[in-house]
Write an enzyme that holds these catalytic residues in place. Structure first.
Site, short mmCIF file in Angstrom:
data_model
loop_
_atom_site.label_atom_id
_atom_site.label_comp_id
_atom_site.label_asym_id
_atom_site.label_seq_id
_atom_site.Cartn_x
_atom_site.Cartn_y
_atom_site.Cartn_z
N HIS A 327 44.00 30.85 23.97
CA HIS A 327 44.88 32.01 23.84
C HIS A 327 44.85 32.79 25.14
CE1 HIS A 327 46.49 35.86 22.34
NE2 HIS A 327 47.13 35.10 21.49
N ASP A 386 47.51 29.65 15.04
CA ASP A 386 48.26 28.47 14.65
C ASP A 386 47.37 27.35 14.10
OD1 ASP A 386 50.83 29.44 15.50
OD2 ASP A 386 50.15 29.17 17.54
#
Length: 449
Positions: A327, A386
Protein backbone atom coordinates in the site's frame (compact mmCIF):
# COMPACT_ATOMS: atom_id res chain seq x y z
CA UNK A 1 -6.32 -11.04 -40.02
CA UNK A 2 -8.73 -8.46 -41.50
CA UNK A 3 -7.72 -5.12 -42.99
CA UNK A 4 -8.87 -3.09 -39.98
CA UNK A 5 -6.85 -5.23 -37.55
CA UNK A 6 -3.72 -4.88 -39.71
CA UNK A 7 -4.21 -1.12 -39.92
CA UNK A 8 -4.70 -0.72 -36.17
CA UNK A 9 -1.71 -3.00 -35.59
CA UNK A 10 0.55 -0.76 -37.68
CA UNK A 11 -0.74 2.34 -35.92
CA UNK A 12 -0.07 0.72 -32.54
CA UNK A 13 3.55 0.06 -33.49
CA UNK A 14 3.88 3.70 -34.57
CA UNK A 15 2.36 4.98 -31.34
CA UNK A 16 4.62 2.84 -29.17
CA UNK A 17 7.73 3.73 -31.16
CA UNK A 18 7.13 7.47 -31.04
CA UNK A 19 6.33 7.76 -27.36
CA UNK A 20 9.36 6.37 -25.55
CA UNK A 21 10.73 8.41 -22.65
CA UNK A 22 14.16 7.68 -21.23
CA UNK A 23 13.56 6.87 -17.57
CA UNK A 24 16.71 8.76 -16.55
CA UNK A 25 14.99 11.99 -17.60
CA UNK A 26 12.53 11.64 -14.74
CA UNK A 27 15.40 11.91 -12.28
CA UNK A 28 17.12 14.66 -14.28
CA UNK A 29 14.07 16.91 -14.16
CA UNK A 30 13.02 15.80 -10.66
CA UNK A 31 9.67 14.55 -11.93
CA UNK A 32 7.36 13.26 -9.22
CA UNK A 33 6.12 10.17 -11.07
CA UNK A 34 2.64 9.23 -9.93
CA UNK A 35 2.73 12.35 -7.74
CA UNK A 36 5.15 10.51 -5.44
CA UNK A 37 8.28 11.88 -3.82
CA UNK A 38 11.54 9.94 -4.02
CA UNK A 39 10.97 8.48 -0.54
CA UNK A 40 7.57 7.12 -1.55
CA UNK A 41 5.47 9.75 0.19
CA UNK A 42 2.78 11.51 -1.77
CA UNK A 43 3.28 15.00 -3.20
CA UNK A 44 1.21 17.40 -1.11
CA UNK A 45 -1.35 18.94 -3.48
CA UNK A 46 -4.23 19.81 -1.19
CA UNK A 47 -5.73 19.97 2.27
CA UNK A 48 -8.72 18.01 3.54
CA UNK A 49 -10.73 17.60 6.72
CA UNK A 50 -12.65 14.55 5.49
CA UNK A 51 -10.41 11.56 6.06
CA UNK A 52 -6.90 10.63 7.08
CA UNK A 53 -4.83 7.57 6.25
CA UNK A 54 -2.04 6.95 8.75
CA UNK A 55 0.70 4.40 8.17
CA UNK A 56 4.00 6.11 8.89
CA UNK A 57 5.70 9.13 10.42
CA UNK A 58 8.40 11.18 8.71
CA UNK A 59 11.41 11.98 10.90
CA UNK A 60 14.52 13.66 9.48
CA UNK A 61 13.22 12.97 5.99
CA UNK A 62 12.78 9.26 6.62
CA UNK A 63 9.56 7.25 6.82
CA UNK A 64 9.06 5.45 10.11
CA UNK A 65 6.46 2.67 10.00
CA UNK A 66 3.65 2.83 12.55
CA UNK A 67 0.43 0.81 12.97
CA UNK A 68 -2.19 1.85 10.45
CA UNK A 69 -5.20 3.99 11.27
CA UNK A 70 -8.11 5.22 9.13
CA UNK A 71 -9.94 8.32 10.33
CA UNK A 72 -13.27 9.72 9.16
CA UNK A 73 -13.59 13.37 10.14
CA UNK A 74 -11.10 12.67 12.93
CA UNK A 75 -12.87 9.57 14.24
CA UNK A 76 -11.21 6.16 14.04
CA UNK A 77 -13.22 3.95 11.68
CA UNK A 78 -12.67 1.03 14.05
CA UNK A 79 -14.71 2.91 16.65
CA UNK A 80 -17.56 3.46 14.16
CA UNK A 81 -17.66 -0.28 13.53
CA UNK A 82 -17.41 -1.20 17.21
CA UNK A 83 -20.29 1.14 18.03
CA UNK A 84 -22.49 -0.30 15.27
CA UNK A 85 -21.75 -3.84 16.43
CA UNK A 86 -22.34 -2.98 20.09
CA UNK A 87 -25.81 -1.63 19.24
CA UNK A 88 -26.50 -4.30 16.57
CA UNK A 89 -27.15 -1.52 14.07
CA UNK A 90 -26.25 -0.90 10.46
CA UNK A 91 -23.50 1.70 10.51
CA UNK A 92 -22.90 2.72 6.89
CA UNK A 93 -25.58 5.40 6.90
CA UNK A 94 -24.04 6.97 10.00
CA UNK A 95 -20.64 6.96 8.25
CA UNK A 96 -22.23 8.72 5.26
CA UNK A 97 -23.76 11.38 7.52
CA UNK A 98 -20.41 11.91 9.26
CA UNK A 99 -18.50 12.24 6.00
CA UNK A 100 -20.98 14.66 4.45
CA UNK A 101 -21.66 16.89 7.44
CA UNK A 102 -18.55 16.53 9.57
CA UNK A 103 -20.23 15.49 12.82
CA UNK A 104 -21.74 12.35 14.29
CA UNK A 105 -25.55 12.47 14.15
CA UNK A 106 -27.87 12.19 17.09
CA UNK A 107 -30.26 9.24 16.96
CA UNK A 108 -33.10 11.43 15.71
CA UNK A 109 -30.87 13.06 13.06
CA UNK A 110 -29.71 9.64 11.92
CA UNK A 111 -33.27 8.31 11.66
CA UNK A 112 -34.35 11.28 9.55
CA UNK A 113 -31.33 10.90 7.29
CA UNK A 114 -31.91 7.15 6.86
CA UNK A 115 -35.55 7.85 6.01
CA UNK A 116 -34.49 10.42 3.41
CA UNK A 117 -31.99 8.00 1.84
CA UNK A 118 -34.57 5.23 1.79
CA UNK A 119 -37.11 7.34 -0.06
CA UNK A 120 -34.61 8.07 -2.84
CA UNK A 121 -33.43 4.53 -3.65
CA UNK A 122 -35.98 3.94 -6.42
CA UNK A 123 -34.73 5.10 -9.83
CA UNK A 124 -36.67 7.76 -11.79
CA UNK A 125 -39.60 6.64 -13.99
CA UNK A 126 -38.51 4.76 -17.13
CA UNK A 127 -34.82 4.95 -16.11
CA UNK A 128 -34.47 1.19 -15.63
CA UNK A 129 -36.01 0.33 -18.98
CA UNK A 130 -34.40 3.08 -21.06
CA UNK A 131 -30.96 3.47 -19.49
CA UNK A 132 -30.19 0.00 -18.13
CA UNK A 133 -32.20 -2.69 -19.93
CA UNK A 134 -31.88 -1.22 -23.43
CA UNK A 135 -28.11 -0.90 -23.24
CA UNK A 136 -26.73 -3.66 -20.98
CA UNK A 137 -22.99 -3.93 -20.39
CA UNK A 138 -20.73 -6.90 -19.83
CA UNK A 139 -18.89 -4.82 -17.23
CA UNK A 140 -20.99 -3.43 -14.40
CA UNK A 141 -18.57 -0.60 -13.59
CA UNK A 142 -19.03 0.77 -17.09
CA UNK A 143 -22.78 0.35 -16.70
CA UNK A 144 -22.61 2.22 -13.39
CA UNK A 145 -20.66 5.08 -14.94
CA UNK A 146 -23.24 5.32 -17.73
CA UNK A 147 -26.02 5.29 -15.13
CA UNK A 148 -24.38 8.18 -13.31
CA UNK A 149 -24.06 10.24 -16.49
CA UNK A 150 -27.59 9.34 -17.57
CA UNK A 151 -28.88 10.66 -14.24
CA UNK A 152 -28.03 14.13 -15.53
CA UNK A 153 -30.91 13.82 -18.02
CA UNK A 154 -33.38 13.05 -15.22
CA UNK A 155 -32.31 15.97 -13.04
CA UNK A 156 -34.47 19.09 -13.39
CA UNK A 157 -31.57 21.27 -12.28
CA UNK A 158 -28.34 19.47 -13.23
CA UNK A 159 -26.06 22.47 -13.78
CA UNK A 160 -26.66 24.64 -10.74
CA UNK A 161 -23.49 24.84 -8.64
CA UNK A 162 -25.05 25.96 -5.35
CA UNK A 163 -24.02 23.91 -2.32
CA UNK A 164 -27.60 22.89 -1.59
CA UNK A 165 -28.12 21.60 -5.13
CA UNK A 166 -24.82 19.72 -5.21
CA UNK A 167 -25.62 18.20 -1.82
CA UNK A 168 -29.02 17.07 -3.13
CA UNK A 169 -27.41 15.48 -6.17
CA UNK A 170 -24.80 13.70 -4.06
CA UNK A 171 -27.35 12.31 -1.61
CA UNK A 172 -29.49 11.04 -4.49
CA UNK A 173 -26.47 9.28 -6.00
CA UNK A 174 -25.47 7.80 -2.63
CA UNK A 175 -28.95 6.39 -2.17
CA UNK A 176 -29.21 5.04 -5.73
CA UNK A 177 -25.74 3.60 -6.34
CA UNK A 178 -26.78 0.22 -4.95
CA UNK A 179 -29.87 0.13 -7.14
CA UNK A 180 -27.95 1.19 -10.27
CA UNK A 181 -25.36 -1.51 -9.58
CA UNK A 182 -27.85 -4.29 -8.83
CA UNK A 183 -29.98 -3.56 -11.90
CA UNK A 184 -26.85 -3.38 -14.08
CA UNK A 185 -25.92 -6.80 -12.74
CA UNK A 186 -29.38 -8.20 -13.50
CA UNK A 187 -29.21 -6.87 -17.07
CA UNK A 188 -25.81 -8.49 -17.51
CA UNK A 189 -27.19 -11.82 -16.25
CA UNK A 190 -29.95 -11.71 -18.84
CA UNK A 191 -28.13 -10.48 -21.91
CA UNK A 192 -24.59 -11.80 -21.43
CA UNK A 193 -24.92 -14.84 -19.16
CA UNK A 194 -28.19 -16.23 -20.50
CA UNK A 195 -29.72 -16.35 -17.03
CA UNK A 196 -32.96 -15.06 -15.59
CA UNK A 197 -33.23 -11.39 -14.69
CA UNK A 198 -34.91 -10.29 -11.48
CA UNK A 199 -35.85 -6.65 -10.97
CA UNK A 200 -36.98 -6.13 -7.38
CA UNK A 201 -38.01 -2.81 -5.87
CA UNK A 202 -35.78 -1.43 -3.12
CA UNK A 203 -37.51 -1.02 0.23
CA UNK A 204 -37.12 2.39 1.93
CA UNK A 205 -37.00 0.92 5.44
CA UNK A 206 -33.97 -1.25 4.64
CA UNK A 207 -30.33 -0.22 4.97
CA UNK A 208 -27.95 0.11 2.02
CA UNK A 209 -26.49 -3.34 2.71
CA UNK A 210 -29.89 -5.01 3.13
CA UNK A 211 -31.28 -3.48 -0.05
CA UNK A 212 -28.23 -4.50 -2.06
CA UNK A 213 -28.54 -8.15 -1.06
CA UNK A 214 -32.29 -8.01 -1.70
CA UNK A 215 -31.81 -6.63 -5.21
CA UNK A 216 -29.12 -9.03 -6.43
CA UNK A 217 -30.82 -12.25 -5.26
CA UNK A 218 -33.64 -13.91 -7.14
CA UNK A 219 -35.54 -14.74 -3.92
CA UNK A 220 -34.69 -11.40 -2.21
CA UNK A 221 -33.54 -13.43 0.82
CA UNK A 222 -30.64 -12.60 3.13
CA UNK A 223 -29.79 -13.08 6.79
CA UNK A 224 -29.15 -10.33 9.29
CA UNK A 225 -25.58 -11.59 9.76
CA UNK A 226 -24.93 -11.39 6.01
CA UNK A 227 -26.25 -7.85 5.81
CA UNK A 228 -24.31 -6.75 8.91
CA UNK A 229 -21.05 -8.09 7.49
CA UNK A 230 -21.67 -6.37 4.16
CA UNK A 231 -22.49 -3.19 6.08
CA UNK A 232 -19.12 -3.45 7.84
CA UNK A 233 -17.36 -3.73 4.48
CA UNK A 234 -19.25 -0.67 3.21
CA UNK A 235 -18.11 1.36 6.23
CA UNK A 236 -14.48 0.37 5.64
CA UNK A 237 -14.56 1.35 1.95
CA UNK A 238 -16.49 4.62 2.31
CA UNK A 239 -13.50 6.98 2.42
CA UNK A 240 -9.71 6.89 2.18
CA UNK A 241 -8.36 10.42 2.14
CA UNK A 242 -8.07 12.84 -0.74
CA UNK A 243 -4.98 11.30 -2.30
CA UNK A 244 -6.37 7.99 -3.53
CA UNK A 245 -6.80 7.95 -7.28
CA UNK A 246 -10.59 8.14 -7.51
CA UNK A 247 -11.01 10.80 -4.81
CA UNK A 248 -8.24 12.86 -6.42
CA UNK A 249 -10.13 12.43 -9.70
CA UNK A 250 -13.20 13.98 -8.06
CA UNK A 251 -11.12 16.95 -6.90
CA UNK A 252 -9.44 17.42 -10.29
CA UNK A 253 -12.64 17.19 -12.34
CA UNK A 254 -14.66 19.25 -9.86
CA UNK A 255 -12.00 21.97 -9.91
CA UNK A 256 -12.81 22.50 -13.60
CA UNK A 257 -16.28 23.67 -12.50
CA UNK A 258 -18.18 20.82 -14.12
CA UNK A 259 -21.40 19.16 -13.00
CA UNK A 260 -21.75 16.54 -10.25
CA UNK A 261 -22.54 13.67 -12.62
CA UNK A 262 -19.42 14.28 -14.73
CA UNK A 263 -17.22 14.37 -11.63
CA UNK A 264 -18.65 11.19 -10.09
CA UNK A 265 -18.72 9.37 -13.43
CA UNK A 266 -14.99 10.05 -13.78
CA UNK A 267 -14.37 8.65 -10.30
CA UNK A 268 -16.17 5.42 -11.23
CA UNK A 269 -13.83 5.06 -14.21
CA UNK A 270 -10.82 5.50 -11.94
CA UNK A 271 -12.03 2.97 -9.39
CA UNK A 272 -12.54 0.34 -12.08
CA UNK A 273 -8.78 0.11 -12.66
CA UNK A 274 -6.87 -2.97 -11.52
CA UNK A 275 -4.43 -0.74 -9.64
CA UNK A 276 -7.31 0.72 -7.64
CA UNK A 277 -10.71 -0.80 -6.86
CA UNK A 278 -10.39 -3.54 -9.46
CA UNK A 279 -7.59 -5.14 -7.44
CA UNK A 280 -10.05 -7.16 -5.34
CA UNK A 281 -11.00 -9.21 -8.40
CA UNK A 282 -7.34 -9.78 -9.28
CA UNK A 283 -6.75 -11.12 -5.77
CA UNK A 284 -9.52 -13.70 -6.19
CA UNK A 285 -8.24 -14.69 -9.64
CA UNK A 286 -4.72 -15.03 -8.23
CA UNK A 287 -6.01 -17.16 -5.36
CA UNK A 288 -7.86 -19.41 -7.84
CA UNK A 289 -4.57 -19.87 -9.67
CA UNK A 290 -2.62 -20.61 -6.48
CA UNK A 291 -5.21 -23.12 -5.26
CA UNK A 292 -5.09 -24.96 -8.58
CA UNK A 293 -1.28 -25.19 -8.66
CA UNK A 294 -0.35 -25.75 -5.02
CA UNK A 295 -1.25 -29.26 -3.89
CA UNK A 296 -0.73 -28.78 -0.15
CA UNK A 297 -2.19 -25.43 0.92
CA UNK A 298 -0.63 -25.78 4.36
CA UNK A 299 2.90 -26.28 3.04
CA UNK A 300 5.02 -23.16 3.54
CA UNK A 301 7.56 -24.53 1.07
CA UNK A 302 5.06 -25.14 -1.73
CA UNK A 303 3.18 -21.89 -1.22
CA UNK A 304 6.36 -19.82 -1.04
CA UNK A 305 7.79 -21.47 -4.13
CA UNK A 306 4.69 -20.64 -6.14
CA UNK A 307 4.65 -17.07 -4.85
CA UNK A 308 8.23 -16.80 -6.10
CA UNK A 309 7.05 -17.91 -9.53
CA UNK A 310 4.39 -15.21 -9.50
CA UNK A 311 6.92 -12.58 -8.42
CA UNK A 312 9.32 -13.74 -11.16
CA UNK A 313 6.61 -13.38 -13.82
CA UNK A 314 6.58 -17.14 -14.35
CA UNK A 315 3.03 -17.76 -13.11
CA UNK A 316 -0.48 -16.34 -12.96
CA UNK A 317 -0.71 -13.18 -15.14
CA UNK A 318 3.07 -12.76 -15.59
CA UNK A 319 3.08 -9.19 -14.25
CA UNK A 320 5.25 -10.04 -11.25
CA UNK A 321 2.61 -8.65 -8.91
CA UNK A 322 1.33 -10.47 -5.83
CA UNK A 323 -2.09 -8.85 -5.66
CA UNK A 324 -3.41 -7.65 -2.32
CA UNK A 325 0.04 -6.93 -0.91
CA UNK A 326 1.44 -3.46 -0.42
CA UNK A 327 0.00 0.00 0.00
CA UNK A 328 1.16 3.53 -0.69
CA UNK A 329 0.71 4.59 2.95
CA UNK A 330 0.05 1.63 5.23
CA UNK A 331 3.20 -0.15 6.31
CA UNK A 332 2.81 -2.38 9.38
CA UNK A 333 -0.85 -3.09 8.72
CA UNK A 334 -3.89 -1.90 6.79
CA UNK A 335 -6.51 -1.50 9.55
CA UNK A 336 -9.28 -2.32 7.07
CA UNK A 337 -7.61 -5.62 6.19
CA UNK A 338 -7.13 -6.44 9.87
CA UNK A 339 -10.84 -5.97 10.60
CA UNK A 340 -11.90 -7.96 7.54
CA UNK A 341 -9.43 -10.76 8.35
CA UNK A 342 -10.93 -11.21 11.81
CA UNK A 343 -14.44 -11.44 10.40
CA UNK A 344 -13.28 -13.71 7.58
CA UNK A 345 -11.95 -16.15 10.19
CA UNK A 346 -15.34 -16.41 11.86
CA UNK A 347 -17.24 -16.77 8.60
CA UNK A 348 -14.79 -19.33 7.20
CA UNK A 349 -15.26 -21.48 10.30
CA UNK A 350 -19.04 -21.32 9.91
CA UNK A 351 -18.85 -22.33 6.25
CA UNK A 352 -16.17 -25.01 6.60
CA UNK A 353 -13.59 -23.01 4.65
CA UNK A 354 -10.86 -22.90 7.28
CA UNK A 355 -8.27 -24.48 4.97
CA UNK A 356 -8.79 -21.70 2.46
CA UNK A 357 -8.68 -19.05 5.17
CA UNK A 358 -5.41 -20.50 6.48
CA UNK A 359 -4.00 -20.29 2.94
CA UNK A 360 -4.82 -16.57 2.92
CA UNK A 361 -3.09 -16.18 6.28
CA UNK A 362 -0.04 -18.06 5.00
CA UNK A 363 0.23 -15.84 1.93
CA UNK A 364 -0.20 -12.77 4.14
CA UNK A 365 2.91 -13.89 6.06
CA UNK A 366 5.01 -15.28 3.21
CA UNK A 367 4.20 -12.72 0.52
CA UNK A 368 6.24 -9.88 2.03
CA UNK A 369 9.22 -12.22 2.40
CA UNK A 370 9.05 -13.14 -1.27
CA UNK A 371 8.81 -9.50 -2.30
CA UNK A 372 11.83 -8.64 -0.16
CA UNK A 373 13.82 -11.53 -1.66
CA UNK A 374 12.94 -10.31 -5.15
CA UNK A 375 13.42 -6.56 -4.77
CA UNK A 376 15.56 -6.18 -1.65
CA UNK A 377 13.39 -3.30 -0.48
CA UNK A 378 13.31 -2.92 3.29
CA UNK A 379 9.99 -1.07 3.14
CA UNK A 380 7.47 -2.90 5.27
CA UNK A 381 4.80 -4.60 3.19
CA UNK A 382 1.37 -5.55 4.50
CA UNK A 383 -1.77 -6.93 2.92
CA UNK A 384 -4.29 -4.29 1.91
CA UNK A 385 -8.09 -4.18 2.05
CA UNK A 386 -8.42 -5.99 -1.30
CA UNK A 387 -6.73 -9.12 0.04
CA UNK A 388 -9.61 -10.25 2.26
CA UNK A 389 -12.59 -8.31 0.88
CA UNK A 390 -13.09 -10.59 -2.13
CA UNK A 391 -12.86 -13.68 0.08
CA UNK A 392 -15.59 -12.31 2.33
CA UNK A 393 -17.80 -11.38 -0.63
CA UNK A 394 -17.34 -14.89 -2.02
CA UNK A 395 -18.42 -16.43 1.28
CA UNK A 396 -21.46 -14.14 1.19
CA UNK A 397 -22.32 -15.60 -2.23
CA UNK A 398 -21.87 -12.25 -3.95
CA UNK A 399 -20.81 -12.75 -7.61
CA UNK A 400 -17.27 -11.56 -8.24
CA UNK A 401 -18.32 -9.19 -11.03
CA UNK A 402 -19.95 -7.17 -8.23
CA UNK A 403 -16.82 -6.86 -6.07
CA UNK A 404 -15.54 -3.61 -7.55
CA UNK A 405 -19.03 -2.12 -8.04
CA UNK A 406 -19.63 -2.76 -4.32
CA UNK A 407 -16.52 -0.66 -3.66
CA UNK A 408 -18.21 2.15 -5.62
CA UNK A 409 -21.52 1.69 -3.76
CA UNK A 410 -19.58 2.47 -0.60
CA UNK A 411 -17.03 5.05 -1.86
CA UNK A 412 -19.69 7.32 -3.39
CA UNK A 413 -19.97 8.67 0.17
CA UNK A 414 -16.34 9.77 0.25
CA UNK A 415 -16.45 11.04 -3.33
CA UNK A 416 -19.45 13.19 -2.50
CA UNK A 417 -17.72 14.68 0.53
CA UNK A 418 -14.64 15.45 -1.56
CA UNK A 419 -16.71 17.07 -4.32
CA UNK A 420 -18.39 19.33 -1.79
CA UNK A 421 -15.03 20.15 -0.19
CA UNK A 422 -13.54 21.09 -3.56
CA UNK A 423 -16.51 23.32 -4.41
CA UNK A 424 -16.44 25.04 -1.02
CA UNK A 425 -12.70 25.26 -0.31
CA UNK A 426 -10.92 24.69 -3.63
CA UNK A 427 -11.51 27.52 -6.03
CA UNK A 428 -8.60 26.85 -8.34
CA UNK A 429 -8.38 24.44 -11.26
CA UNK A 430 -5.75 21.71 -10.98
CA UNK A 431 -2.99 22.40 -13.48
CA UNK A 432 0.25 20.52 -12.76
CA UNK A 433 3.19 20.85 -15.15
CA UNK A 434 4.56 18.41 -17.70
CA UNK A 435 8.07 18.90 -19.11
CA UNK A 436 8.22 18.62 -22.90
CA UNK A 437 11.36 16.71 -23.94
CA UNK A 438 10.98 16.91 -27.71
CA UNK A 439 12.65 19.78 -29.57
CA UNK A 440 10.69 21.86 -32.05
CA UNK A 441 10.86 20.47 -35.62
CA UNK A 442 10.50 22.01 -39.05
CA UNK A 443 7.21 21.12 -40.69
CA UNK A 444 7.44 18.82 -43.74
CA UNK A 445 4.85 19.39 -46.51
CA UNK A 446 2.91 16.25 -47.34
CA UNK A 447 4.34 15.95 -50.84
CA UNK A 448 7.90 15.76 -49.39
CA UNK A 449 7.27 13.08 -46.76
Amino acid sequence: MDTESLFIGRLSVLAERNDPIDTSLYEKYDVKRGLRNANGTGVLVGLTSIGDVVGYEVKDGKKIAIPGKLLYRGYNVADLISDAEAHSQFGYEQAVYLLLFGELPTQSELELFKKYLGELRTLPPNFTEDMIMKAPSADIMNKLARGVLASYSYDKNPEERSLSNILRQCIELISRFGTLTAYGYQAKRRYYDGKSMYIHNPLPELSTAENFLRLIRNNKAFTDDEAKLLDLALILHAEHGGGNNSSLTVHVVSSADTDTYSAIGAAVGSLKGYRHGGANIRVIEMMDDIKSHVRDWSSEKEVKEYLRKIANKEAFDHTGLIYGLGHAIYTINDPRATILRDHAAKLAKEKGLEDEYNLYKLIERLGPEVIYEKHGDEKKICVNVDFYSGFIYTMLNIPRELFTPLFAVSRIAGWSAHRIEEIVAGGRIYRPAYKNILAERNYIPIEKR
